[in-house]
Design a protein around this motif. Structure first.
Motif, PDB file in Angstrom:
ATOM      1  N   SER A   1       0.828  -1.208   0.000  1.00 34.90           N
ATOM      2  CA  SER A   1       0.000   0.000   0.000  1.00 34.90           C
ATOM      3  C   SER A   1       0.865   1.262   0.000  1.00 34.90           C
ATOM      4  CB  SER A   1      -0.930   0.007   1.211  1.00 34.90           C
ATOM      5  OG  SER A   1      -0.171   0.056   2.400  1.00 34.90           O
ATOM      6  N   GLN A   2       2.068   1.190   0.522  1.00 36.37           N
ATOM      7  CA  GLN A   2       2.948   2.353   0.575  1.00 36.37           C
ATOM      8  C   GLN A   2       4.015   2.330  -0.517  1.00 36.37           C
ATOM      9  OE1 GLN A   2       4.509   2.212   4.515  1.00 36.37           O
ATOM     10  NE2 GLN A   2       2.677   3.065   5.446  1.00 36.37           N
ATOM     11  N   GLU A   3       4.017   1.271  -1.310  1.00 41.29           N
ATOM     12  CA  GLU A   3       5.066   1.162  -2.324  1.00 41.29           C
ATOM     13  C   GLU A   3       4.944   2.227  -3.399  1.00 41.29           C
ATOM     14  OE1 GLU A   3       7.059  -2.246  -5.139  1.00 41.29           O
ATOM     15  OE2 GLU A   3       5.495  -2.775  -3.723  1.00 41.29           O
ATOM     16  N   ALA A   4       3.718   2.580  -3.769  1.00 39.75           N
ATOM     17  CA  ALA A   4       3.526   3.623  -4.786  1.00 39.75           C
ATOM     18  C   ALA A   4       4.008   4.981  -4.273  1.00 39.75           C
ATOM     19  CB  ALA A   4       2.052   3.691  -5.186  1.00 39.75           C
ATOM     20  N   VAL A   5       3.723   5.262  -3.019  1.00 44.87           N
ATOM     21  CA  VAL A   5       4.188   6.522  -2.426  1.00 44.87           C
ATOM     22  C   VAL A   5       5.714   6.541  -2.376  1.00 44.87           C
ATOM     23  CG1 VAL A   5       4.146   7.940  -0.343  1.00 44.87           C
ATOM     24  CG2 VAL A   5       2.077   6.776  -1.093  1.00 44.87           C
ATOM     25  N   MET A   6       6.308   5.412  -1.993  1.00 43.67           N
ATOM     26  CA  MET A   6       7.765   5.331  -1.920  1.00 43.67           C
ATOM     27  C   MET A   6       8.393   5.544  -3.296  1.00 43.67           C
ATOM     28  SD  MET A   6      10.246   2.198  -0.859  1.00 43.67           S
ATOM     29  CE  MET A   6      10.029   1.410  -2.428  1.00 43.67           C
ATOM     30  N   ASN A   7       7.819   4.925  -4.323  1.00 42.52           N
ATOM     31  CA  ASN A   7       8.348   5.090  -5.669  1.00 42.52           C
ATOM     32  C   ASN A   7       8.213   6.528  -6.166  1.00 42.52           C
ATOM     33  OD1 ASN A   7       9.213   2.466  -5.922  1.00 42.52           O
ATOM     34  ND2 ASN A   7       7.284   1.754  -6.813  1.00 42.52           N
ATOM     35  N   ALA A   8       7.073   7.168  -5.868  1.00 41.03           N
ATOM     36  CA  ALA A   8       6.866   8.554  -6.284  1.00 41.03           C
ATOM     37  C   ALA A   8       7.862   9.489  -5.592  1.00 41.03           C
ATOM     38  CB  ALA A   8       5.433   8.986  -5.984  1.00 41.03           C
ATOM     39  N   LEU A   9       8.065   9.292  -4.296  1.00 37.01           N
ATOM     40  CA  LEU A   9       9.038  10.125  -3.572  1.00 37.01           C
ATOM     41  C   LEU A   9      10.454   9.885  -4.088  1.00 37.01           C
ATOM     42  CD1 LEU A   9       7.715   9.864   0.096  1.00 37.01           C
ATOM     43  CD2 LEU A   9       7.707  11.882  -1.380  1.00 37.01           C
ATOM     44  N   GLY A  10      10.771   8.627  -4.374  1.00 42.41           N
ATOM     45  CA  GLY A  10      12.099   8.310  -4.893  1.00 42.41           C
ATOM     46  C   GLY A  10      12.351   8.922  -6.253  1.00 42.41           C
ATOM     47  N   ILE A  11      11.364   8.886  -7.123  1.00 43.13           N
ATOM     48  CA  ILE A  11      11.519   9.499  -8.449  1.00 43.13           C
ATOM     49  C   ILE A  11      11.634  11.014  -8.325  1.00 43.13           C
ATOM     50  CG2 ILE A  11      10.299   9.959 -10.618  1.00 43.13           C
ATOM     51  CD1 ILE A  11       9.277   7.047 -10.427  1.00 43.13           C
ATOM     52  N   GLY A  12      10.837  11.618  -7.461  1.00 39.78           N
ATOM     53  CA  GLY A  12      10.946  13.059  -7.231  1.00 39.78           C
ATOM     54  C   GLY A  12      12.309  13.454  -6.690  1.00 39.78           C
ATOM     55  N   MET A  13      12.824  12.641  -5.779  1.00 42.73           N
ATOM     56  CA  MET A  13      14.142  12.928  -5.217  1.00 42.73           C
ATOM     57  C   MET A  13      15.240  12.788  -6.271  1.00 42.73           C
ATOM     58  SD  MET A  13      15.655  11.411  -1.732  1.00 42.73           S
ATOM     59  CE  MET A  13      17.195  10.591  -1.930  1.00 42.73           C
ATOM     60  N   LEU A  14      15.157  11.770  -7.099  1.00 42.77           N
ATOM     61  CA  LEU A  14      16.154  11.597  -8.150  1.00 42.77           C
ATOM     62  C   LEU A  14      16.079  12.709  -9.194  1.00 42.77           C
ATOM     63  CD1 LEU A  14      16.222   7.740  -8.680  1.00 42.77           C
ATOM     64  CD2 LEU A  14      17.971   9.186  -7.646  1.00 42.77           C
ATOM     65  N   CYS A  15      14.880  13.194  -9.486  1.00 45.16           N
ATOM     66  CA  CYS A  15      14.754  14.337 -10.403  1.00 45.16           C
ATOM     67  C   CYS A  15      15.400  15.585  -9.814  1.00 45.16           C
ATOM     68  CB  CYS A  15      13.287  14.603 -10.720  1.00 45.16           C
ATOM     69  SG  CYS A  15      12.548  13.352 -11.779  1.00 45.16           S
ATOM     70  N   CYS A  16      15.178  15.820  -8.530  1.00 44.94           N
ATOM     71  CA  CYS A  16      15.827  16.959  -7.870  1.00 44.94           C
ATOM     72  C   CYS A  16      17.352  16.820  -7.895  1.00 44.94           C
ATOM     73  CB  CYS A  16      15.341  17.099  -6.427  1.00 44.94           C
ATOM     74  SG  CYS A  16      13.764  17.914  -6.274  1.00 44.94           S
ATOM     75  N   VAL A  17      17.834  15.605  -7.688  1.00 45.24           N
ATOM     76  CA  VAL A  17      19.282  15.367  -7.699  1.00 45.24           C
ATOM     77  C   VAL A  17      19.864  15.703  -9.067  1.00 45.24           C
ATOM     78  CG1 VAL A  17      21.019  13.536  -7.631  1.00 45.24           C
ATOM     79  CG2 VAL A  17      19.335  13.707  -5.826  1.00 45.24           C
ATOM     80  N   ALA A  18      19.208  15.244 -10.132  1.00 44.09           N
ATOM     81  CA  ALA A  18      19.719  15.510 -11.473  1.00 44.09           C
ATOM     82  C   ALA A  18      19.696  17.009 -11.787  1.00 44.09           C
ATOM     83  CB  ALA A  18      18.892  14.735 -12.498  1.00 44.09           C
ATOM     84  N   LEU A  19      18.610  17.677 -11.432  1.00 42.49           N
ATOM     85  CA  LEU A  19      18.504  19.102 -11.712  1.00 42.49           C
ATOM     86  C   LEU A  19      19.466  19.928 -10.867  1.00 42.49           C
ATOM     87  CD1 LEU A  19      14.639  19.421 -12.100  1.00 42.49           C
ATOM     88  CD2 LEU A  19      16.369  19.536 -13.892  1.00 42.49           C
ATOM     89  N   GLN A  20      19.646  19.559  -9.595  1.00 44.20           N
ATOM     90  CA  GLN A  20      20.564  20.321  -8.747  1.00 44.20           C
ATOM     91  C   GLN A  20      21.995  20.141  -9.217  1.00 44.20           C
ATOM     92  OE1 GLN A  20      19.657  18.342  -5.026  1.00 44.20           O
ATOM     93  NE2 GLN A  20      21.772  17.770  -4.731  1.00 44.20           N
ATOM     94  N   ALA A  21      22.356  18.956  -9.654  1.00 42.99           N
ATOM     95  CA  ALA A  21      23.713  18.743 -10.167  1.00 42.99           C
ATOM     96  C   ALA A  21      23.933  19.533 -11.452  1.00 42.99           C
ATOM     97  CB  ALA A  21      23.955  17.257 -10.403  1.00 42.99           C
ATOM     98  N   ALA A  22      22.938  19.565 -12.328  1.00 42.22           N
ATOM     99  CA  ALA A  22      23.064  20.330 -13.568  1.00 42.22           C
ATOM    100  C   ALA A  22      23.202  21.826 -13.277  1.00 42.22           C
ATOM    101  CB  ALA A  22      21.857  20.070 -14.459  1.00 42.22           C
ATOM    102  N   ALA A  23      22.403  22.340 -12.364  1.00 44.70           N
ATOM    103  CA  ALA A  23      22.487  23.763 -12.021  1.00 44.70           C
ATOM    104  C   ALA A  23      23.818  24.094 -11.363  1.00 44.70           C
ATOM    105  CB  ALA A  23      21.332  24.151 -11.098  1.00 44.70           C
ATOM    106  N   ALA A  24      24.327  23.209 -10.513  1.00 39.88           N
ATOM    107  CA  ALA A  24      25.608  23.470  -9.850  1.00 39.88           C
ATOM    108  C   ALA A  24      26.762  23.448 -10.848  1.00 39.88           C
ATOM    109  CB  ALA A  24      25.845  22.438  -8.749  1.00 39.88           C
ATOM    110  N   VAL A  25      26.740  22.511 -11.772  1.00 41.45           N
ATOM    111  CA  VAL A  25      27.805  22.453 -12.778  1.00 41.45           C
ATOM    112  C   VAL A  25      27.746  23.679 -13.676  1.00 41.45           C
ATOM    113  CG1 VAL A  25      28.593  21.180 -14.814  1.00 41.45           C
ATOM    114  CG2 VAL A  25      28.062  19.958 -12.711  1.00 41.45           C
ATOM    115  N   LEU A  26      26.546  24.100 -14.066  1.00 35.74           N
ATOM    116  CA  LEU A  26      26.423  25.327 -14.860  1.00 35.74           C
ATOM    117  C   LEU A  26      26.948  26.532 -14.095  1.00 35.74           C
ATOM    118  CD1 LEU A  26      22.995  25.129 -16.713  1.00 35.74           C
ATOM    119  CD2 LEU A  26      25.254  25.357 -17.722  1.00 35.74           C
TER     120      LEU A  26
END
Length: 166
Positions: free
Chosen positions: A66-91
């Motif tokens: 029942s919580q697996e969908a929430v966990m996956n959504a939070l994990g994908i959101g966190m990974l998207c933030c990681v990719a965007l923050q790394a791109a902004a920092a490198v720029l």
């Protein structure tokens, strides 16, 4: 008997004595706050990617379905933030721009994305603690991690706000 100063003045024809060269105190260079903030952003991005890989590789957390969908959504959101923050920092580190607002906007964007990723981390930690309330080691580590990330974000924001670019 003439003094050495009068003798030197009479040699070059001027009446003023030669003075020793004036030494000017050098300004101590200020730390590059933008570079330090972007390094913090990149370090936390690396930590997130490493911890995600480790969690999936070890399959430590058995979350109910029942919580697996929430966990996956939070994990994908966190990974998207990681990719965007790394791109902004490198720029921000590599982009050479004359406009001050551009040089200042990218570190703020990277730090805002980092804070968002840390909020996703806190939500995931809460979800894992609800799923397995008896895991004391994870409870301690996640709590310390949340406080370290929050303190680092606040210090970085204050450093950017209080720094003056020369």
């Amino acid at each position: 008997m003439e003094s050495p100063q009068k003798k030197a003045a009479s040699m070059d024809g001027s009446k003023t004595p030669h003075l020793p060269p004036v030494t000017v105190a050098k300004k101590t260079p200020r730390p590059d706050v933008v570079r330090e903030v972007n390094e913090w952003v990149l370090v936390t991005a690396g930590i997130f990617v490493f911890s995600f890989g480790l969690a999936y590789a070890l399959v430590l957390f058995h979350v109910p379905c029942s919580q697996e969908a929430v966990m996956n959504a939070l994990g994908i959101g966190m990974l998207c933030c990681v990719a965007l923050q790394a791109a902004a920092a490198v720029l921000a580190l590599r982009l050479q721009c004359r406009r001050r607002w551009v040089r200042r906007a990218l570190p703020y964007l990277a730090l805002a994305l980092t804070s968002g990723g840390h909020c996703f981390y806190a939500a995931l930690a809460r979800l894992f603690l609800v799923a397995d309330p008896g895991d004391l080691f994870f409870r301690i580590c996640s709590t310390v991690g949340i406080f370290v990330y929050a303190a680092g974000d606040i210090i970085s924001f204050l450093a950017l706000l209080l720094s003056r670019e020369e």
